[in-house]
Enzyme design. Structure first.
Site, mmCIF file in Angstrom:
data_model
loop_
_atom_site.group_PDB
_atom_site.id
_atom_site.type_symbol
_atom_site.label_atom_id
_atom_site.label_comp_id
_atom_site.label_asym_id
_atom_site.label_seq_id
_atom_site.Cartn_x
_atom_site.Cartn_y
_atom_site.Cartn_z
ATOM 1 N N TYR A 1 0.827 -1.207 0.000
ATOM 2 C CA TYR A 1 0.000 0.000 0.000
ATOM 3 C C TYR A 1 0.859 1.255 0.000
ATOM 4 O O TYR A 1 2.077 1.203 0.217
ATOM 5 C CB TYR A 1 -0.936 0.014 1.208
ATOM 6 C CG TYR A 1 -0.251 0.382 2.515
ATOM 7 C CD1 TYR A 1 -0.388 1.663 3.044
ATOM 8 C CD2 TYR A 1 0.535 -0.535 3.208
ATOM 9 C CE1 TYR A 1 0.240 2.019 4.234
ATOM 10 C CE2 TYR A 1 1.163 -0.189 4.393
ATOM 11 C CZ TYR A 1 1.013 1.092 4.903
ATOM 12 O OH TYR A 1 1.639 1.426 6.076
ATOM 13 N N ARG B 1 8.095 3.754 -5.053
ATOM 14 C CA ARG B 1 8.234 2.863 -3.895
ATOM 15 C C ARG B 1 7.195 1.753 -3.940
ATOM 16 O O ARG B 1 7.475 0.608 -3.556
ATOM 17 C CB ARG B 1 8.117 3.656 -2.591
ATOM 18 C CG ARG B 1 8.388 2.821 -1.345
ATOM 19 C CD ARG B 1 8.427 3.655 -0.087
ATOM 20 N NE ARG B 1 7.129 4.253 0.221
ATOM 21 C CZ ARG B 1 6.910 5.054 1.265
ATOM 22 N NH1 ARG B 1 7.911 5.357 2.078
ATOM 23 N NH2 ARG B 1 5.714 5.559 1.480
ATOM 24 N N ARG C 1 -7.869 -20.332 -0.843
ATOM 25 C CA ARG C 1 -6.836 -20.141 0.171
ATOM 26 C C ARG C 1 -5.748 -21.209 0.072
ATOM 27 O O ARG C 1 -6.006 -22.398 0.202
ATOM 28 C CB ARG C 1 -7.450 -20.154 1.577
ATOM 29 C CG ARG C 1 -6.475 -19.676 2.636
ATOM 30 C CD ARG C 1 -7.127 -19.652 4.018
ATOM 31 N NE ARG C 1 -6.266 -18.977 4.973
ATOM 32 C CZ ARG C 1 -5.212 -19.540 5.573
ATOM 33 N NH1 ARG C 1 -4.902 -20.806 5.302
ATOM 34 N NH2 ARG C 1 -4.473 -18.847 6.427
ATOM 35 N N LYS D 1 6.572 -1.849 2.034
ATOM 36 C CA LYS D 1 5.368 -1.231 2.608
ATOM 37 C C LYS D 1 4.207 -2.208 2.424
ATOM 38 O O LYS D 1 3.331 -2.030 1.566
ATOM 39 C CB LYS D 1 5.090 0.120 1.956
ATOM 40 C CG LYS D 1 4.182 1.022 2.796
ATOM 41 C CD LYS D 1 4.222 2.443 2.285
ATOM 42 C CE LYS D 1 3.265 3.349 3.058
ATOM 43 N NZ LYS D 1 3.662 3.547 4.461
ATOM 44 N N GLU E 1 12.768 3.017 13.990
ATOM 45 C CA GLU E 1 11.797 4.013 13.517
ATOM 46 C C GLU E 1 10.608 4.025 14.472
ATOM 47 O O GLU E 1 10.629 3.357 15.503
ATOM 48 C CB GLU E 1 11.342 3.675 12.096
ATOM 49 C CG GLU E 1 10.728 2.294 11.940
ATOM 50 C CD GLU E 1 10.392 1.946 10.500
ATOM 51 O OE1 GLU E 1 10.408 2.846 9.633
ATOM 52 O OE2 GLU E 1 10.101 0.757 10.235
ATOM 53 N N LEU F 1 11.312 1.596 6.955
ATOM 54 C CA LEU F 1 10.734 2.043 5.700
ATOM 55 C C LEU F 1 11.406 3.350 5.317
ATOM 56 O O LEU F 1 11.502 4.268 6.151
ATOM 57 C CB LEU F 1 9.228 2.258 5.842
ATOM 58 C CG LEU F 1 8.522 2.712 4.570
ATOM 59 C CD1 LEU F 1 8.451 1.574 3.565
ATOM 60 C CD2 LEU F 1 7.134 3.238 4.880
#
Length: 285
Positions: A32, A51, A99, A146, A178, A202
């Site tokens: 995302y 990114r 699945r 991300k 971070e 990140l």
């Protein structure tokens, strides 16, 4: 009635449902981005979309749209929802398939969803600062991706909130990495220190804008890891993110971070950050 982008098309939000076999829902198998919008303009879009594609490559996901097509979709979404100031959240999952831990076949296409949210600049937080809590970093070792796997971040952030703090500052064996949803930097003797952009953090887009601001303001900086002890002894501490821009940290674990209310380097960086926004997106009210 708000609109979203769903698999390349603008759709009314209340007409879209999530399939129970979407791999994002079942495995967190997706990526995302959150992009800031000022004056109806996507700020640092190029950096965000690059990114996004880099994250996709790292998890071996194919994005079924070009970067140019993605930009057209996001611009249409902003226009349709008449968004002036806020954010766009966009997400891609590996698709819908029965699945199974193994990747689905090449006939399964990634699912794209994007929506807008209103949001003003956090002027009060940027002016007054926030409190933070130091917490052990227990997340996985691919924090440069991300991805949708944010449970570790969520738990750390909630622990900070439960302690009356705004953000969690994470460490691995005493080395600061971070925040739960931010990048963390310090100022010591006039030099800005921030963790190097490796797999442990990140590489935040606002972090990159901040480093460019250091260059333009001739502020020395080092992409160098620092310890909890260095954090607590720093002259200034701040966090950066898409929604927080550059925000001071005033207290950590209940102790003052530097001299509360005195943020000379942070103020310089904030001014430069604002200038970068206005260069790309026009004057801010």
């Amino acid at each position: 009635m708000s609109f979203i982008v769903f698999n390349g098309e603008l759709s009314k939000r209340d007409t879209i449902t999530v399939d129970i076999e979407d791999r994002g829902y079942q495995f967190g198998d997706g990526i995302y981005e959150v992009v800031r919008v000022y004056n109806g303009c996507l700020f640092t879009w190029k950096e965000h979309v690059e990114r996004l594609y880099a994250s996709a490559e790292k998890i071996r996901m194919t994005i079924p749209y070009t970067m140019e097509e993605m930009k057209v979709m996001m611009d249409k979404l902003i226009e349709k929802n008449q968004l002036i100031e806020g954010t766009i959240y966009l997400q891609l999952t590996r698709g819908i398939a029965p699945r199974n831990h193994a990747f689905p076949g090449s006939d399964v296409q990634a699912v794209l969803v994007a929506y807008t949210r209103l949001g003003e600049r956090p002027v009060k937080l940027m002016e007054e600062g926030v409190d933070a809590l130091i917490i052990e970093d227990k997340r996985w070792l691919h924090c440069d991706i991300k991805s949708l796997n944010l449970l570790g971040n969520v738990l750390a952030h909630q622990e900070a909130l439960d302690a009356g703090c705004y953000e969690a500052i994470l460490h691995r064996d005493g080395v600061i990495t971070e925040g739960s949803h931010t990048n963390v930097s310090i100022v010591s003797d006039g030099t800005v220190y921030t963790h190097p952009a490796n797999n442990l953090i990140l590489n935040g887009i606002s972090r990159r804008v901040m480093l460019k601001a250091c260059e333009s303001q001739s502020i020395p900086f080092k992409e160098e890891a620092f310890t909890v002890d260095q954090l607590m002894r720093a002259d200034e501490v701040f966090i950066t993110s898409t929604t927080l821009e550059i925000t001071p940290v005033r207290r950590i674990n209940g102790q003052p971070a530097g001299v509360e209310g005195q943020y000379p380097v942070i103020r310089q960086l904030q001014e430069s950050f604002t200038a970068a926004i206005e260069t790309e997106c026009g004057s801010l009210r």
